[in-house]
Enzyme design. Structure first.
Site, PDB file in Angstrom:
ATOM      1  N   GLU A 166       0.816  -1.282   0.068  1.00  0.00           N
ATOM      2  CA  GLU A 166       0.109   0.103  -0.189  1.00  0.00           C
ATOM      3  C   GLU A 166       0.869   1.241  -0.136  1.00  0.00           C
ATOM      4  O   GLU A 166       1.844   1.349   0.657  1.00  0.00           O
ATOM      5  CB  GLU A 166      -0.827  -0.116   1.346  1.00  0.00           C
ATOM      6  CG  GLU A 166      -1.694   1.054   1.473  1.00  0.00           C
ATOM      7  CD  GLU A 166      -2.719   1.023   2.684  1.00  0.00           C
ATOM      8  OE1 GLU A 166      -2.292   0.243   3.447  1.00  0.00           O
ATOM      9  OE2 GLU A 166      -3.397   1.741   2.862  1.00  0.00           O
ATOM     10  N   LYS A 222      -8.798   2.185  -2.598  1.00  0.00           N
ATOM     11  CA  LYS A 222      -9.140   1.568  -1.435  1.00  0.00           C
ATOM     12  C   LYS A 222     -10.572   1.997  -0.945  1.00  0.00           C
ATOM     13  O   LYS A 222     -10.961   3.357  -1.096  1.00  0.00           O
ATOM     14  CB  LYS A 222      -8.249   1.939  -0.360  1.00  0.00           C
ATOM     15  CG  LYS A 222      -8.227   1.397   1.100  1.00  0.00           C
ATOM     16  CD  LYS A 222      -7.123   1.875   1.767  1.00  0.00           C
ATOM     17  CE  LYS A 222      -6.937   1.040   3.185  1.00  0.00           C
ATOM     18  NZ  LYS A 222      -5.801   1.574   4.045  1.00  0.00           N
ATOM     19  N   CYS A 225      -5.124  -3.353   2.198  1.00  0.00           N
ATOM     20  CA  CYS A 225      -5.476  -3.414   3.571  1.00  0.00           C
ATOM     21  C   CYS A 225      -6.692  -3.456   4.312  1.00  0.00           C
ATOM     22  O   CYS A 225      -7.380  -4.631   4.167  1.00  0.00           O
ATOM     23  CB  CYS A 225      -4.652  -1.976   4.338  1.00  0.00           C
ATOM     24  SG  CYS A 225      -3.888  -2.473   5.922  1.00  0.00           S
TER      25      CYS A 225
END
Lengths: 531, 531
Positions: B44, B112, B148
């Site tokens: 990330e 994300k 994540c």
């Protein structure tokens, strides 16, 4: 169908001091009731203080807040309708809420819908957003409730859902911190919202210093067409008494999917004709406003952290002179101590100016020369230097000795050390870590040097003669940490530097853009003093 | 239909160092390609570093990041598919994105969807959430992409939208920081997600220290049934080579409203049979893990801030001994300096222990007695005390003199000062502001005292003999700031204190609950040393 008498209670609570805050709110509500108020509005999170930060993650803080709210509801005059901001825990979620108290109980609760999460705000970290605005309805009057940010987004949900609701008033309870030019910005936002909703706007703001923030009050009543009808004082607690008059005519039906409606019998008949006409406090001019904000921030930091007295290192320069003057204006001369700590590099002129300032301000001032200490350090450390030339190390040492002395005074007498660094020197690193940066509260850390000069000159023009010696204001700035040192040996002139910093720090401009605007590249190659 | 060879490139970028990071990624991708990888995944925000914080609000940072990404895409081997996390600016919004690079260009971007905003995370402040997961599809293989947090919420949108998508692999690229017991927690979360999606999970985590955070790496491959198939090293850069095999059979059709699909020709034929079997690195035991985390955090703080050497005040106590040992393990003895600064209250035993430690570690160590400086301060300040009894002021003075000395060494030689305070003393205030707290990096600030002992004993059991003198480990803790002082004069014993702090600081328990659990009320009335 009659007018409601509303008190906007612009109070100054302390973050976390639940019982004290509840007592403060109770007294203000009782005073408003005695004046004839039927509704009292308190600012956002008034019971908890703002910003509560991660305190709201402590379950016992939330349960304590709920208990204080119930105690407050029971203690209030039962006929009064009171709106109190508090952190509400429900089913594992936490809301930034405003409770509507009446008849000894919690009649309803509104939950803030728009949670700001930028600048000084971290509310999405703390709170869950509410779903619907709240409308208070009684005796032909409709009041819509917003909390702070709810009114800042013109077509956001809190706005859309009150559009066409036939409001007689939009009531916004806020904790909106001060910054330069904030008042006009805020009034513009509220004016736009009121015109959009076709309703007057009553705005109740927090007041007081809380750590790094200063809330400026200036609670407000705007007419539906945007005219200013009433304004409370800036930077002081105040009770602004206003009136809301029903617009008359038929009200549209409200959709309970869009808004929560609280209907109640309405206020008891107003008590006679003692209710005053709206009061419109004048607005401070720009410099007076900054001075008032700094003074309030300083006073409340000292008071809310329960210090009795403060100590300031007086160099004879303008930064410490301004800080000392602010401290005396905020706390009174008897609670302020000065200490001058001359070294071999201090001039007689700055030393005299420091003593004259103390005399002008009427504060106790002691002198503690650091020459012997500095000499002892140099001798003891010489073995480590192995012949290296003097550099910023020796300069920083002097600042750190002074830091030790003021911290020793702080430890021995319980005085809070006020540091005197301005924004220009902090931003460029022209200061000493653990030296002049050592202390409990940095009074002018957000004030650029040019504004320091402006504030000093402004203060000297106020009544009582010039507190700050004219020679302090006129002398070219110097740190006096080596012979004949001047700030401009290491930094660009402040009239070049401050505009650069404003662009870089406040506006996030890249260097190229600042240079393109006309600053020479040399201006941006700063040579910080180190430390 | 053949297997894809995937490299999980567990790299250690530096926040803000875009060009350096791009170079790091390029070299890692080239190395992976040379091994035969067809797809390389980076963690990330690998291009920007994590956490980028308010850097993303600087428009030039975002445009610089986009330019570096394009340069990287053009420089990569064109047949390689590369996934690179970076901050994406689009239409005034900022996304925590992962670009899919191929053939010299950006093939697609995933944004994300779930932005953590708790604990150390502030992503809702920085980013706008994405709307849809991304599926990479080629040659009969489907790979779903998460960043994540997307995989941490079992029935969240990123999970629901990939359920039933017939994935052959869920690929999660992360920047997941270490804390005690994090590895098992994280593997449990990923296992659950993989079982729910009926797909293997490949997890590529960041590694490295970044200011207060340490990322532990330990990238992972789990089978669809949850078995651990491969694991990269903890606390080191690593390249974990794995393979994804198409499950075979018909794939369900994907709904473009639910997921973005990137179809591409697929990888070139894999180059021979050199691809290794999955490597499953063993997991460090609990104490070794903490030691490795502290060592990495220290090393990277020094390196990323471009310090060459460090200096540590050695008291002969266990805290400074552990910090010095960590520093030598992280940086090598040649880059570590010790300084002992005895006063009248220092015992011969602690002084000898400090010298013995330095000798054991092979570090340069100088002695600079502070007696004369302390005496000079006491004499100079006597006039201010007007007969007041000695108190914490005189104790703090010694710590502040030592602070000045280490900062002078720092200024003169450019050494970073490592401070040695542990979590127990910092949490109770048993330390001196601007004294032993003065420095650039607080190595064990999050390590409670009992764990300091455990780490010291653990380190002494490793190869090369006991670095930390046994008498340092066995001696009752003392600050040596007055005659015969012991920590337990002011604090409860650490085996009482540390469990209390854990409940109060980590678990947010109120005092009543801690007391009810069995601690005597006296334990909670702490008597901090002041300062």
């Amino acid at each position: 169908m009659s007018a409601w008498r509303i008190a906007l209670a612009q109070v100054n609570p302390t973050v976390g001091a639940l019982a004290e805050n509840a007592e403060l709110l109770l007294r203000a509500a009782q005073a408003a009731a005695a004046r004839g108020a039927q509704l009292v509005a308190f600012p956002e999170l008034a019971l908890a203080g703002y910003p509560p930060e991660d305190l709201v993650f402590k379950p016992h803080f939330l349960s304590d807040a709920a208990a204080e709210l119930r105690r407050l509801a029971a203690a209030l005059p039962p006929a009064l309708l009171v709106i109190v901001g508090y952190p509400e825990a429900d089913d594992g979620k936490i809301f930034n809420a405003a409770a509507v108290l009446h008849g000894g109980a919690i009649l309803a609760t509104y939950r803030k819908m728009l949670l700001p999460n930028y600048g000084v705000f971290d509310e999405q970290r703390l709170f869950t957003p509410g779903a619907k605005p709240l409308v208070l309805e009684a005796a032909g009057v409709r009041i819509g409730l917003h909390i702070c940010e709810d009114s800042w987004v013109l077509h956001g949900a809190p706005c859309r859902r009150l559009r066409g609701a036939g409001l007689d008033l939009l009531l916004n309870v806020s904790a909106s911190p001060y910054h330069h030019r904030k008042l006009a910005l805020r009034e513009g936002v509220l004016r736009q919202m009121g015109q959009h909703l076709r309703a007057p706007v009553a705005y109740c703001n927090l007041v007081g210093g809380q750590d790094e923030l200063v809330f400026d009050g200036a609670s407000l009543l705007l007419a539906a067409d945007g005219r200013e009808l009433a304004r409370a004082r800036q930077f002081e607690e105040d009770l602004l008494l206003i009136e809301v008059t029903p617009a008359g005519g038929a009200k549209p039906e409200l959709n309970p999917d869009q808004v929560d409606v609280v209907q109640w019998p309405g206020p008891a008949a107003a008590g006679g004709d003692a209710w005053p006409a709206p009061r419109l406090e004048p607005v401070l001019d720009a410099t007076a406003e900054v001075y008032a904000a700094l003074k309030l921030g300083l006073r409340d930091y000292v008071e809310k952290n329960r210090f009795r007295e403060v100590v300031i290192a007086l160099s004879g320069g303008i930064d410490s002179a301004l800080v000392a003057t602010l401290a005396v204006d905020a706390l009174g001369a008897a609670r302020v101590h000065g200490v001058t700590m001359p070294s071999r590099f201090s001039s007689q002129d700055t030393f005299s100016d420091a003593l004259l300032l103390a005399q002008n301000l009427g504060i106790e001032c002691r002198t503690l020369a650091i020459e012997k200490l500095h000499q002892t350090y140099l001798e003891e450390l010489a073995v480590c230097w192995s012949g290296r030339a003097p550099d910023a190390t020796e300069e920083n040492l002097q600042a750190r000795i002074r830091g030790n002395v003021v911290m020793a005074l702080s430890n021995k007498f319980g005085w809070l050390v006020l540091t005197t660094g301005n924004k220009s020197e902090l931003a460029t690193g022209y200061c000493t870590l653990y030296g002049d940066m050592a202390g409990g509260f940095a009074v002018i850390k957000d004030v650029p040097k040019l504004l320091v000069f402006e504030l000093a000159r402004w203060r000297n023009r106020q009544g009582g003669g010039a507190a700050i010696p004219p020679s302090t204001v006129e002398r070219p700035p110097t740190a006096e940490l080596r012979a004949n040192q001047k700030d401009c040996d290491s930094l660009p002139p402040y009239d070049v530097l401050d505009p650069i910093l404003e662009r870089y720090v406040e506006r996030d401009w890249p260097a190229e853009k600042i240079i393109a605007e006309g600053c020479a590249p040399a201006c941006t190659r700063l040579d910080p003093r180190g430390g």
